[in-house]
Design an enzyme around this catalytic site. Sequence first.
Site, PDB file in Angstrom:
ATOM      1  N   ASP A 140       1.531  -6.407   4.917  1.00 27.49           N
ATOM      2  CA  ASP A 140       2.382  -5.255   5.244  1.00 27.49           C
ATOM      3  C   ASP A 140       1.841  -4.432   6.412  1.00 27.49           C
ATOM      4  O   ASP A 140       2.527  -3.519   6.882  1.00 27.49           O
ATOM      5  CB  ASP A 140       2.479  -4.298   4.038  1.00 27.49           C
TER       6      ASP A 140
ATOM      7  N   ALA B  66      -1.644   1.375  -5.340  1.00 30.31           N
ATOM      8  CA  ALA B  66      -1.097   0.249  -6.117  1.00 30.31           C
ATOM      9  C   ALA B  66       0.285   0.575  -6.669  1.00 30.31           C
ATOM     10  O   ALA B  66       0.586   0.323  -7.832  1.00 30.31           O
ATOM     11  CB  ALA B  66      -2.061  -0.133  -7.258  1.00 30.31           C
ATOM     12  N   ALA B  67       1.119   1.177  -5.825  1.00 33.13           N
ATOM     13  CA  ALA B  67       2.403   1.716  -6.274  1.00 33.13           C
ATOM     14  C   ALA B  67       3.601   0.944  -5.713  1.00 33.13           C
ATOM     15  O   ALA B  67       4.739   1.302  -5.962  1.00 33.13           O
ATOM     16  CB  ALA B  67       2.507   3.185  -5.869  1.00 33.13           C
TER      17      ALA B  67
ATOM     18  N   LYS C 115       6.076   2.678   2.787  1.00 29.16           N
ATOM     19  CA  LYS C 115       7.244   1.797   2.986  1.00 29.16           C
ATOM     20  C   LYS C 115       7.901   1.500   1.649  1.00 29.16           C
ATOM     21  O   LYS C 115       7.266   1.498   0.592  1.00 29.16           O
ATOM     22  CB  LYS C 115       6.871   0.489   3.704  1.00 29.16           C
TER      23      LYS C 115
END
Length: 315
Positions: A153, A113-114, A26
Site C-alpha cells: 500500500d 492494524a485497522a 486509505k
Amino acid sequence: MTEAWRPDDDRTRPASGPVRVRVPAKINLHLAVGPARADGYHDLTTVYHAVSLCDELTARPGDTLTLTMAGEGTGQLALDDSNLIIRAVRALAAHTGRPAQARLHLRKQIPLAAGLAGGSADAAAALIACDALWGTGLTRDQLGGVAAQLGSDVPFLVHGGTALGTGRGEVVSPVLARPTTWHWVLAVADGGLATPRVYAALDDLRAAGTAPAPLAAPDDLLGALRQRDPRVLAGTLGNDLEAAALSLRPALAATLAAGTAAGALAGLVSGSGPTCVFLAGDAAHAAALATRLEADGGCRYAVPVHGPMPGARIA
Ligand code: C5P
C-alpha cells in the site's frame, strides 16, 4: 524557533529547518483478490481512496536516526529496525547513497492494524520527509519505486487521491474522476486484525467453497466515480476480504447493520478490517451517522472523514 522548510525551496538542497509531512489513511472502494501466489501475496484489483484522517511526521537534521512517537496506539509500536518508518528511511538512504540520519517525530491519529494502511502511510511520510530533509530531490515516481519495497500500500500513500491498484497493490495509476468530495464515516473497532491472517482466512474460505472469479477492471465503480451521486457510488462498493474479516471478527456484522439502520448509503469493511466504512450523502449526514454509530455501533469510536485527499505532502 527555526522556520519550517517550504516545499517550493530548491528540492536538491538539504532543508534548513524541520520538515513536517501530513499523510492520509486509505480505504478501498473496491478490493478483488485473486488466488494466492507462489510468493505468498495475492494478485488484486483495488480502487484506493485517501481520506482525511491523517498522521503527521516531522523530520529534523540529526547525527543518527532517532524516532519518537505520540498518539493513537503508539505504545504498541516497536522503535527498532522492524518499525516501517525506520525501514523506509534506511531504504531511501540505500537508494540515494546518503547516511540514514534524521530526528523523526510521529503524531499518530490513524489506528494500528485497522485496515486503513496507517503503517504504510507513515512509511510514505518518512520517504517524503527525508527526501526533502536531505535534498535528494527524487520524483514521486522514483519515491514510489522505493515505496513498493516497503509494502503493497505504500506507493499509493505517496500518490494519494483515488487510484487503481494492481499487482499486489503496488502498481498504482490515478483514476480519472470528476472533482467531487465524498463523505464517509470510519467506525474504528477495539483491537486490530493482522493483514496476513485475513488473507489466510480468505484462502481457507475459498478452499472450502468456490474459487475466486478472474480479476477484472471495476468498470461499474469507475463509472460511478465519474458521476457525482453518492447513491450511484453506493451500489458499486465491494471488498473480497470482508467475509474473511467477518469470519475472524463476527461482531463486525452488528456494526455494519447499525450503519445501515442509521441510514448509511452503503457500508463495508475497510481493507483487511476491522474498521468499517460507511458512505454518507454529505458532510452533515456523515456527522449524524458518526454520532449514531458511536452510540450503538459497537465500535471504539466513529469519525466522519472526506476524500479524496492528496498523498504524503509537506505541510
Ligand atoms: O505488502 P504488505 O507488507 O503490506 O503485506 C502484508 C501481508 O498481507 C503480506 O505478507 C501478505 O500476507 C498479505 N498480502 C497478500 N496479498 C497482497 C497484499 C498483502 O497476501 N496483495
